[in-house]
Write a protein that holds these residues in place. Structure first.
Motif, PDB file in Angstrom:
ATOM      1  N   GLY A 178       1.547  -6.194 -14.546  1.00  0.00           N
ATOM      2  CA  GLY A 178       1.083  -5.560 -13.029  1.00  0.00           C
ATOM      3  C   GLY A 178      -0.644  -4.548 -13.069  1.00  0.00           C
ATOM      4  N   THR A 179      -0.693  -4.062 -14.508  1.00  0.00           N
ATOM      5  CA  THR A 179      -2.159  -3.675 -14.485  1.00  0.00           C
ATOM      6  C   THR A 179      -3.495  -4.801 -14.647  1.00  0.00           C
ATOM      7  OG1 THR A 179      -1.029  -1.596 -15.819  1.00  0.00           O
ATOM      8  CG2 THR A 179      -4.059  -1.838 -15.922  1.00  0.00           C
ATOM      9  N   LEU A 180      -3.133  -5.944 -14.787  1.00  0.00           N
ATOM     10  CA  LEU A 180      -4.115  -6.763 -15.214  1.00  0.00           C
ATOM     11  C   LEU A 180      -4.279  -7.185 -13.998  1.00  0.00           C
ATOM     12  CD1 LEU A 180      -5.198  -9.326 -17.196  1.00  0.00           C
ATOM     13  CD2 LEU A 180      -3.393  -9.907 -16.887  1.00  0.00           C
ATOM     14  N   ILE A 181      -3.347  -7.253 -12.812  1.00  0.00           N
ATOM     15  CA  ILE A 181      -3.829  -8.079 -11.713  1.00  0.00           C
ATOM     16  C   ILE A 181      -3.908  -6.997 -10.724  1.00  0.00           C
ATOM     17  CG2 ILE A 181      -2.567  -9.106 -10.162  1.00  0.00           C
ATOM     18  CD1 ILE A 181      -0.457 -10.978 -12.241  1.00  0.00           C
ATOM     19  N   ASP A 182      -3.646  -5.640 -10.620  1.00  0.00           N
ATOM     20  CA  ASP A 182      -3.902  -4.733  -9.573  1.00  0.00           C
ATOM     21  C   ASP A 182      -3.667  -2.899 -10.202  1.00  0.00           C
ATOM     22  OD1 ASP A 182      -3.863  -5.017  -6.530  1.00  0.00           O
ATOM     23  OD2 ASP A 182      -3.484  -2.957  -7.625  1.00  0.00           O
ATOM     24  N   GLN A 183      -5.073  -2.529 -10.404  1.00  0.00           N
ATOM     25  CA  GLN A 183      -4.541  -1.269 -10.900  1.00  0.00           C
ATOM     26  C   GLN A 183      -4.035  -0.172 -10.470  1.00  0.00           C
ATOM     27  OE1 GLN A 183      -8.275  -2.456 -10.979  1.00  0.00           O
ATOM     28  NE2 GLN A 183      -7.696  -3.996 -12.820  1.00  0.00           N
ATOM     29  N   GLY A 208      -1.048 -10.519   4.497  1.00  0.00           N
ATOM     30  CA  GLY A 208      -2.082 -11.163   4.150  1.00  0.00           C
ATOM     31  C   GLY A 208      -2.860 -11.209   2.606  1.00  0.00           C
ATOM     32  N   ASN A 209      -4.049 -10.361   3.309  1.00  0.00           N
ATOM     33  CA  ASN A 209      -5.166 -10.212   1.840  1.00  0.00           C
ATOM     34  C   ASN A 209      -4.678  -8.828   1.835  1.00  0.00           C
ATOM     35  OD1 ASN A 209      -6.466 -12.656   2.340  1.00  0.00           O
ATOM     36  ND2 ASN A 209      -7.961 -11.928   4.035  1.00  0.00           N
ATOM     37  N   TYR A 210      -4.631  -9.204   0.156  1.00  0.00           N
ATOM     38  CA  TYR A 210      -4.568  -6.957  -0.415  1.00  0.00           C
ATOM     39  C   TYR A 210      -5.782  -6.177   0.243  1.00  0.00           C
ATOM     40  CZ  TYR A 210      -5.134  -3.970  -3.996  1.00  0.00           C
ATOM     41  OH  TYR A 210      -5.307  -2.685  -4.896  1.00  0.00           O
ATOM     42  N   ASP A 211      -5.065  -5.103   0.368  1.00  0.00           N
ATOM     43  CA  ASP A 211      -5.587  -4.044   1.171  1.00  0.00           C
ATOM     44  C   ASP A 211      -4.907  -2.954  -0.117  1.00  0.00           C
ATOM     45  OD1 ASP A 211      -4.568  -5.018   4.153  1.00  0.00           O
ATOM     46  OD2 ASP A 211      -7.039  -4.882   3.066  1.00  0.00           O
ATOM     47  N   ARG A 212      -6.259  -2.169  -0.180  1.00  0.00           N
ATOM     48  CA  ARG A 212      -5.561  -1.022  -1.007  1.00  0.00           C
ATOM     49  C   ARG A 212      -4.753   0.434  -0.436  1.00  0.00           C
ATOM     50  NH1 ARG A 212     -10.866   2.240  -2.876  1.00  0.00           N
ATOM     51  NH2 ARG A 212     -11.498   0.444  -3.812  1.00  0.00           N
ATOM     52  N   VAL A 213      -3.366   0.545  -1.818  1.00  0.00           N
ATOM     53  CA  VAL A 213      -3.055   1.244  -1.267  1.00  0.00           C
ATOM     54  C   VAL A 213      -2.465   1.952  -2.348  1.00  0.00           C
ATOM     55  CG1 VAL A 213      -1.287  -0.522   0.121  1.00  0.00           C
ATOM     56  CG2 VAL A 213      -0.663  -0.074  -1.895  1.00  0.00           C
ATOM     57  N   PRO A 214      -1.793   3.399  -2.347  1.00  0.00           N
ATOM     58  CA  PRO A 214      -1.352   4.111  -3.099  1.00  0.00           C
ATOM     59  C   PRO A 214      -0.264   3.685  -4.117  1.00  0.00           C
ATOM     60  CG  PRO A 214      -0.887   4.835  -2.025  1.00  0.00           C
ATOM     61  CD  PRO A 214      -0.887   3.720  -0.916  1.00  0.00           C
ATOM     62  N   LYS A 215      -0.891   4.439  -5.294  1.00  0.00           N
ATOM     63  CA  LYS A 215      -0.374   3.639  -6.425  1.00  0.00           C
ATOM     64  C   LYS A 215       1.623   2.686  -7.199  1.00  0.00           C
ATOM     65  CE  LYS A 215       0.087   7.307  -8.681  1.00  0.00           C
ATOM     66  NZ  LYS A 215      -0.146   7.939 -10.441  1.00  0.00           N
ATOM     67  N   LEU A 216       1.515   1.880  -6.657  1.00  0.00           N
ATOM     68  CA  LEU A 216       2.876   1.508  -7.411  1.00  0.00           C
ATOM     69  C   LEU A 216       3.762   1.738  -8.559  1.00  0.00           C
ATOM     70  CD1 LEU A 216       5.710   0.581  -6.017  1.00  0.00           C
ATOM     71  CD2 LEU A 216       4.553  -1.858  -6.524  1.00  0.00           C
ATOM     72  N   HIS A 217       4.825   2.908  -8.743  1.00  0.00           N
ATOM     73  CA  HIS A 217       5.504   2.474  -9.536  1.00  0.00           C
ATOM     74  C   HIS A 217       7.121   1.939  -9.226  1.00  0.00           C
ATOM     75  CE1 HIS A 217       3.462   6.211 -11.471  1.00  0.00           C
ATOM     76  NE2 HIS A 217       3.338   6.871 -10.149  1.00  0.00           N
ATOM     77  N   LEU A 218       7.278   1.232  -9.946  1.00  0.00           N
ATOM     78  CA  LEU A 218       8.248   0.213  -9.655  1.00  0.00           C
ATOM     79  C   LEU A 218       9.033   0.460 -11.460  1.00  0.00           C
ATOM     80  CD1 LEU A 218       9.502  -2.168  -8.571  1.00  0.00           C
ATOM     81  CD2 LEU A 218       8.382  -4.169  -9.399  1.00  0.00           C
ATOM     82  N   GLU A 246      -1.024  10.428 -15.296  1.00  0.00           N
ATOM     83  CA  GLU A 246      -0.750   9.787 -14.256  1.00  0.00           C
ATOM     84  C   GLU A 246      -2.724  10.179 -13.229  1.00  0.00           C
ATOM     85  OE1 GLU A 246       1.715   8.541 -12.274  1.00  0.00           O
ATOM     86  OE2 GLU A 246       2.227   8.141 -14.202  1.00  0.00           O
ATOM     87  N   ALA A 247      -3.217  11.425 -14.343  1.00  0.00           N
ATOM     88  CA  ALA A 247      -4.760  11.356 -13.363  1.00  0.00           C
ATOM     89  C   ALA A 247      -5.197   9.707 -13.969  1.00  0.00           C
ATOM     90  CB  ALA A 247      -5.112  12.516 -14.192  1.00  0.00           C
ATOM     91  N   ALA A 248      -4.994   9.239 -15.275  1.00  0.00           N
ATOM     92  CA  ALA A 248      -5.994   7.817 -15.451  1.00  0.00           C
ATOM     93  C   ALA A 248      -5.419   6.578 -14.195  1.00  0.00           C
ATOM     94  CB  ALA A 248      -5.306   7.903 -16.919  1.00  0.00           C
ATOM     95  N   ARG A 249      -4.308   6.805 -14.593  1.00  0.00           N
ATOM     96  CA  ARG A 249      -3.471   6.227 -13.060  1.00  0.00           C
ATOM     97  C   ARG A 249      -4.077   5.995 -11.351  1.00  0.00           C
ATOM     98  NH1 ARG A 249       2.792   5.253 -14.404  1.00  0.00           N
ATOM     99  NH2 ARG A 249       1.837   2.960 -16.356  1.00  0.00           N
ATOM    100  N   ASP A 250      -4.118   7.757 -11.380  1.00  0.00           N
ATOM    101  CA  ASP A 250      -5.137   7.950 -10.123  1.00  0.00           C
ATOM    102  C   ASP A 250      -6.307   7.088  -9.556  1.00  0.00           C
ATOM    103  OD1 ASP A 250      -2.422   9.171  -8.794  1.00  0.00           O
ATOM    104  OD2 ASP A 250      -3.393  10.878  -9.404  1.00  0.00           O
ATOM    105  N   LEU A 251      -7.220   7.456 -11.371  1.00  0.00           N
ATOM    106  CA  LEU A 251      -8.493   6.718 -11.089  1.00  0.00           C
ATOM    107  C   LEU A 251      -8.134   5.849 -11.158  1.00  0.00           C
ATOM    108  CD1 LEU A 251     -10.501   8.606 -13.649  1.00  0.00           C
ATOM    109  CD2 LEU A 251     -10.923   8.791 -11.313  1.00  0.00           C
ATOM    110  N   ALA A 252      -7.416   4.761 -11.634  1.00  0.00           N
ATOM    111  CA  ALA A 252      -6.801   3.482 -11.421  1.00  0.00           C
ATOM    112  C   ALA A 252      -7.117   2.945 -10.296  1.00  0.00           C
ATOM    113  CB  ALA A 252      -6.246   2.720 -12.151  1.00  0.00           C
TER     114      ALA A 252
END
Lengths: 187, 362
Positions: free
Chosen positions: B183-188, B142-152, A44-50
């Motif tokens: 998912g990682t490839l397109i958007d980290q 519309g355009n992509y904005d940075r948001v918190p990580k998504l766990h799908l 998760e830390a790595a993902r936060d950085l990413a």
């Protein structure tokens, strides 16, 4: 060899080594006793950085890339609608262990009623009614339900005389279920 | 499997910038391993995330609306991850006897209606729905904005006796790895994980374990699955601590305390995202965590908490709706009750994916 290619190969090699290092570190964590929680924290830390480093991407570019990863799947064609009692079925709802089902048309709406028992309380008999979306005949919504307050086992549909269904419970007791009012009555 | 990897590699080779970004993230991850010395802290709670029982075919507009609501809702300001479960039906094969880990022949009932029953939906179809969700989530507004990580989380259940298998778990793992890679490839900021609604009232333990082992054994380091079923163990707080062989759930199911521990945390890829719908569930999971420490020397870490507020509000038929916790209650009570360093990164609330009549069909 062009300079551009040399730079790319050198960079790629370095990144591959770094990647392998990361993998080895995580693998080492995973294999050592008691580090399972630390592995999760590291991930998760790595993902936060990413996440923090994620660059902006154009919406059209995202759509194009994602579309390229979709599986080619033929359009689904539902079988013809039929009515009556069905055995060996499962319900598109959570929390119900199904015994059998009745399917028909109620006030112009296609519905399926499922008889069974609460999956988390295997004594409480339940009936759940699902409506079928007319255009697609597939999407479903929960229309109503009934609960056997005596909680003496699973329910089963025996026969139908619409809008009344005859119902039996695991202990042999019989009921009627009114599809219109969603009421379960001891017979 | 090897063909898929080769295909993915060609895609990477075709976009050097994307590959470099991905690799840089991994370098950063290596540097971040010093983080291991510091216990994780639970984040400040925001509003509930949403999870959905997925009906298929679902009008595309419904999925788009929900993906946007998840992304643009006030919960997106949280520093914690957003947890979204797309919950499908019971894991099973297209035809009886299919044992190969084929993503076309293995799948779930998918809540798709056919004459009284739910029809089979392959993991490939489910993957396409997940890709649609990702697309809508990433491009919302519309355009992509940075948001918190998504766990799908792509979830299936053990709803059908004799319908779950090791091969099915392997097939789900293959789909999850592919989706997570995409998912990682397109958007980290996007991560895809597996999920199991393992209910002790459904398939017996031996078959449920086979499904879980199939998924876990095929996992790469760092891959996880989330267990969020009802564990069925004794829920009285006055009873003594659980013992290993104490039965959980209905007679004949074969579930025990140790079995629940194995499914939820003992397997390599397993972490619980516990279904804490009410006080009984809270007691059950608290006591399972205590058991994990006394029997295995490690406090079970929870990924997030799961409530069913929306499911009870829109389609009440579940006994657990009585005395249910709100999403906030679920998170805060679990965080307070469990011991050690429970993690509990976030919360999510499950209910039916709302139907809307407009739009195309997925």
């Amino acid at each position: 060899m062009k300079l551009k290619n040399k730079v790319f190969i050198t960079t790629a090699l370095g990144l591959l080594l770094a990647t392998a290092g990361t993998g080895l570190a995580l693998t080492s964590l995973a294999s050592s006793n008691g580090d399972k929680n630390q592995l999760l924290n590291a991930r998760e830390a790595a993902r936060d950085l990413a996440t923090a480093q994620a660059p902006a991407r154009d919406a059209n570019e995202i759509r194009k890339l994602l579309d390229s990863y979709k599986y080619p799947i033929p359009e689904y064609s539902p079988p013809p609608w039929t009515t009556g009692l069905f055995e060996g079925v499962d319900a598109p709802v959570h929390g119900l262990k199904v015994t059998n089902a009745w399917q028909g048309v109620l006030s112009g709406v296609k519905v399926t009623a499922y008889a069974g028992v609460d999956s988390e309380d295997l004594k409480t008999g339940r009936i759940v009614i699902i409506s079928i979306d007319a255009p697609h005949e597939l999407a479903t919504l929960v229309e109503g339900y009934a609960v056997d307050p005596e909680a003496l086992g699973a329910l089963r549909f025996l026969s139908s005389d619409q809008p009344i269904l005859r119902v039996a419970r695991a202990d042999g007791a019989t009921f009627t279920f009114d599809l219109s009012t969603r009421t379960l009555t001891r017979s | 499997m090897s063909q898929r990897r080769e295909g993915d590699a060609r895609t990477i080779g075709g976009d050097v910038r994307r590959f470099l970004l991905l690799a840089l993230v991994l370098v950063s991850a290596q540097a971040s391993l010093t983080y291991l010395a510091t216990p994780a802290n639970a984040y400040t709670l925001g509003h509930a995330n949403r999870s959905f029982y997925v009906y298929q075919p679902m009008p595309l507009a419904a999925l788009q609306a929900q993906a946007c609501a998840v992304k643009t809702g006030s919960q997106s300001t949280r520093s914690a991850g957003q947890y979204v479960i797309l919950q499908f039906g019971a894991a099973r094969a297209a035809n009886t006897g299919v044992t190969a880990a084929s993503t076309a022949e293995q799948g779930a009932t998918g809540y798709r209606k056919v004459n009284g029953s739910s029809a089979f939906m392959s993991y490939q179809e489910m993957a396409n729905i997940a890709v649609n969700f990702l697309e809508d989530w990433l491009t919302c507004g519309g355009n992509y904005d940075r948001v918190p990580k998504l766990h799908l989380i792509i979830g299936v259940s053990n709803d059908i006796p004799n319908g779950v298998s090791r091969a099915n778990g392997q097939a789900l793992q293959e789909i999850i790895q592919r989706l997570d890679f995409i998912g990682t490839l397109i958007d980290q900021t996007v991560f895809v994980e597996g999920g199991f609604d393992f209910e002790v009232g459904y398939a017996p333990y031996s078959q449920t374990l086979a499904e879980a082992q199939g998924f876990s054994d095929a996992a790469q380091t760092g891959d996880i699955y989330n267990y969020y079923g009802n564990n069925g163990c004794a829920s009285s707080t006055s009873l003594p601590a659980y013992t290993a062989t104490q039965p959980c759930g209905p007679t004949g199911g074969g579930y025990t305390t140790e079995g629940i521990y194995t499914l939820a945390y003992g397997l390599r890829a397993a972490y619980p995202l516990p279904q804490v719908y009410n006080q009984s569930n809270l007691t059950q999971w608290t006591k399972i965590q205590q058991y994990s420490y006394t029997a295995h020397g490690l406090y079970m870490t929870f990924i997030a908490s799961l409530s069913e507020n929306d499911g009870c509000e829109n389609g009440t038929y579940d006994s657990t709706c009585a005395g249910r916790f709100s999403p906030d209650d679920t998170w805060s009570r679990l965080s307070s009750a469990v011991a050690g360093d429970p993690y509990i990164d976030g919360e999510t609330d499950i209910g039916p994916l709302p139907y809307v009549a407009a739009g195309g069909v997925i």
